[in-house]
Motif scaffolding. Structure first.
Motif, PDB file in Angstrom:
ATOM      1  N   ARG A   1      -5.538  11.115 -14.794  1.00 51.16           N
ATOM      2  CA  ARG A   1      -6.484  11.028 -13.865  1.00 51.16           C
ATOM      3  C   ARG A   1      -6.892   9.353 -13.677  1.00 51.16           C
ATOM      4  N   LYS A   2      -6.673   8.500 -14.927  1.00 51.18           N
ATOM      5  CA  LYS A   2      -7.073   7.108 -14.713  1.00 51.18           C
ATOM      6  C   LYS A   2      -5.836   6.469 -13.864  1.00 51.18           C
ATOM      7  N   ALA A   3      -4.686   6.980 -14.091  1.00 52.52           N
ATOM      8  CA  ALA A   3      -3.712   6.407 -13.329  1.00 52.52           C
ATOM      9  C   ALA A   3      -3.826   6.775 -11.777  1.00 52.52           C
ATOM     10  N   VAL A   4      -4.484   7.975 -11.468  1.00 51.32           N
ATOM     11  CA  VAL A   4      -4.603   8.237 -10.001  1.00 51.32           C
ATOM     12  C   VAL A   4      -5.560   7.451  -9.480  1.00 51.32           C
ATOM     13  N   ALA A   5      -6.777   7.205 -10.307  1.00 50.61           N
ATOM     14  CA  ALA A   5      -7.672   6.285  -9.753  1.00 50.61           C
ATOM     15  C   ALA A   5      -7.375   4.787  -9.610  1.00 50.61           C
TER      16      ALA A   5
ATOM     17  N   ALA B   1       3.124   6.080  -5.679  1.00 56.88           N
ATOM     18  CA  ALA B   1       2.653   5.945  -7.132  1.00 56.88           C
ATOM     19  C   ALA B   1       1.577   7.004  -7.283  1.00 56.88           C
ATOM     20  N   TYR B   2       0.386   6.757  -6.353  1.00 56.59           N
ATOM     21  CA  TYR B   2      -0.585   7.743  -6.256  1.00 56.59           C
ATOM     22  C   TYR B   2      -0.264   9.185  -6.299  1.00 56.59           C
ATOM     23  N   ASP B   3       0.822   9.551  -5.352  1.00 56.78           N
ATOM     24  CA  ASP B   3       1.327  10.883  -4.971  1.00 56.78           C
ATOM     25  C   ASP B   3       1.935  11.489  -6.147  1.00 56.78           C
ATOM     26  N   LYS B   4       2.558  10.407  -6.987  1.00 61.12           N
ATOM     27  CA  LYS B   4       3.308  10.971  -8.130  1.00 61.12           C
ATOM     28  C   LYS B   4       2.207  11.151  -9.229  1.00 61.12           C
ATOM     29  N   ALA B   5       1.238  10.466  -9.307  1.00 62.27           N
ATOM     30  CA  ALA B   5       0.328  10.548 -10.366  1.00 62.27           C
ATOM     31  C   ALA B   5      -0.411  11.891  -9.945  1.00 62.27           C
TER      32      ALA B   5
ATOM     33  N   GLN C   1      12.405  23.072  -1.338  1.00 72.53           N
ATOM     34  CA  GLN C   1      11.096  22.436  -1.984  1.00 72.53           C
ATOM     35  C   GLN C   1      11.749  21.180  -2.339  1.00 72.53           C
ATOM     36  N   LEU C   2      11.176  19.846  -1.727  1.00 69.37           N
ATOM     37  CA  LEU C   2      11.495  18.631  -2.074  1.00 69.37           C
ATOM     38  C   LEU C   2      10.477  18.011  -3.044  1.00 69.37           C
ATOM     39  N   PRO C   3      10.821  17.021  -3.822  1.00 71.67           N
ATOM     40  CA  PRO C   3       9.885  16.281  -4.669  1.00 71.67           C
ATOM     41  C   PRO C   3       9.019  15.603  -3.864  1.00 71.67           C
ATOM     42  N   ARG C   4       7.800  15.428  -4.420  1.00 66.91           N
ATOM     43  CA  ARG C   4       6.703  14.624  -3.797  1.00 66.91           C
ATOM     44  C   ARG C   4       6.766  13.217  -3.311  1.00 66.91           C
ATOM     45  N   THR C   5       7.500  12.320  -3.881  1.00 66.51           N
ATOM     46  CA  THR C   5       7.650  10.962  -3.517  1.00 66.51           C
ATOM     47  C   THR C   5       9.002  10.460  -2.778  1.00 66.51           C
ATOM     48  N   SER C   6       8.945   9.275  -2.057  1.00 64.21           N
ATOM     49  CA  SER C   6      10.215   8.969  -1.336  1.00 64.21           C
ATOM     50  C   SER C   6      11.087   8.552  -2.557  1.00 64.21           C
ATOM     51  N   GLN C   7      10.785   7.976  -3.484  1.00 62.85           N
ATOM     52  CA  GLN C   7      11.811   7.604  -4.510  1.00 62.85           C
ATOM     53  C   GLN C   7      12.361   8.913  -5.077  1.00 62.85           C
TER      54      GLN C   7
ATOM     55  N   ALA D   1       0.821  -1.016   0.007  1.00 57.33           N
ATOM     56  CA  ALA D   1       0.132   0.146   0.059  1.00 57.33           C
ATOM     57  C   ALA D   1       0.890   1.386  -0.024  1.00 57.33           C
ATOM     58  N   GLU D   2       2.008   1.247   0.753  1.00 55.29           N
ATOM     59  CA  GLU D   2       2.971   2.428   0.819  1.00 55.29           C
ATOM     60  C   GLU D   2       3.371   2.682  -0.635  1.00 55.29           C
ATOM     61  N   ARG D   3       3.774   1.595  -1.140  1.00 56.80           N
ATOM     62  CA  ARG D   3       4.337   1.705  -2.485  1.00 56.80           C
ATOM     63  C   ARG D   3       3.279   2.100  -3.473  1.00 56.80           C
TER      64      ARG D   3
END
Length: 324
Positions: free
Chosen positions: A148-152, A38-42, A254-260, A32-34
């Motif tokens: 939008r589809k990727a986020v969903a 991916a959700y955060d990035k999308a 300003q850091l990027p959004r995802t841990s990756q 779920a964290e992974r």
């Protein structure tokens, strides 16, 4: 050896109930964290595309206004000349959607003035620009729909895995559930976070090495006790990378959004040299991140149902340490 390095193996083991359940819950939380990253990035990409679409639409509106203005100018000039007998009615071709044909016929060029020819060429250029901008906007809109589809899709994945983890936890007796919840940040080899008593109590930590790191650490500490909310970046709730981004924003970074992405948002240093404010990246897929605060401790947003808290830096495998 520094306190950070020593802390890797310093968390004592503790037997958790229902070993199979614990392993399954850990796996579901990790997946779920992974998916959350991916959700955060999308979601971030969707926000960027929304801005780009708005900008493209604004540009189209301005370009359309330019086209309209040029046509009005040509119309006024052509009308005045026609009334005075200075231009052939064929000049109406100037106001078609594609005036290229008119200019390409050299035999008609002597029927318009040099001023009109210049304005016509400017109109041609404006129409080409308008067509290009519309093409770009159509592409951005298609990409936005895909985003939008990727986020969903990522949202459904996270919700499904968290629901299954919650289902497993709810099936346990309360005492077992409490122990399993405390153990859920383990990597499965017996290293637990032991946050049941001390997760919100500040450890004896050294000062941050500079003003930026100090501001980020102070912000992270101010978030202690706020809930983990997947996809959130504050101020009322956070996921792991959202907390890091929010904390460093208070330091003007300003850091990027995802841990990756945060993994590469600065200079990587050995864990043995970690200093307060450094980002500790966990697992080989960089799916979790916390902020080192000294003496073998990190502040992080652990998982759904848990609050932002202190935990040992060695609560799970460390893949890298980044100094923004």
């Amino acid at each position: 050896m520094s306190a950070a390095a020593a802390a890797l193996g310093a968390v004592p083991a503790q037997a958790a109930p229902k070993g199979d359940t614990r392993a399954e819950v850990d796996r579901l939380y990790q997946e779920a964290e992974r998916a959350t990253q991916a959700y955060d990035k999308a979601q971030e990409r969707e926000g960027t595309l929304r801005r780009e679409v708005r900008e493209a639409q604004d540009l189209i509106a301005r370009q359309q206004q330019r086209v309209n203005t040029l046509r009005e100018q040509l119309g006024s000039l052509a009308g005045a000349q026609y009334r005075s007998g200075g231009i052939d009615p064929a000049v109406a071709l100037l106001f078609s959607d594609s005036p290229d044909d008119y200019l390409d016929k050299a035999s008609t060029l002597d029927r318009i003035t040099s001023q009109q020819a210049g304005q016509l060429r400017e109109l041609q250029s404006a129409l080409r620009d308008l067509a290009q901008e519309r093409t770009v906007a159509v592409g951005k809109l298609a990409e936005l729909e895909s985003s939008r589809k990727a986020v969903a899709t990522q949202k459904r994945t996270v919700v499904r895995k968290l629901a299954r983890a919650r289902q497993l936890l709810n099936a346990l007796p309360p005492a077992d559930r409490a122990v399993l919840g405390r153990a859920s940040r383990s990597d499965g080899d017996g290293r637990l976070d032991l946050s049941d008593l001390t997760g919100l109590i500040a450890p004896d930590t050294p000062d941050a090495p500079d003003a930026r790191a100090a501001a980020a650490v102070a912000a992270a500490r101010s978030a202690l006790g706020r809930p983990y909310v997947w996809g959130a970046s504050g101020p009322s709730g956070f996921d792991c990378s959202g907390l890091m981004q929010w904390s460093y924003a208070h330091a003007g970074v300003q850091l990027p959004r995802t841990s990756q992405e945060q993994r590469f948002a600065g200079r990587q240093v050995p864990l043995s040299e970690a200093r307060p404010g450094d980002l500790v990246i966990y697992r080989s897929d960089a799916s979790h991140v916390g902020m080192y605060v000294g003496n073998g401790q990190v502040i992080h947003a652990p998982y759904p149902g848990a609050a932002v808290r202190y935990d040992p830096v060695g609560m799970m495998p460390v893949s890298s340490v980044t100094r923004p």
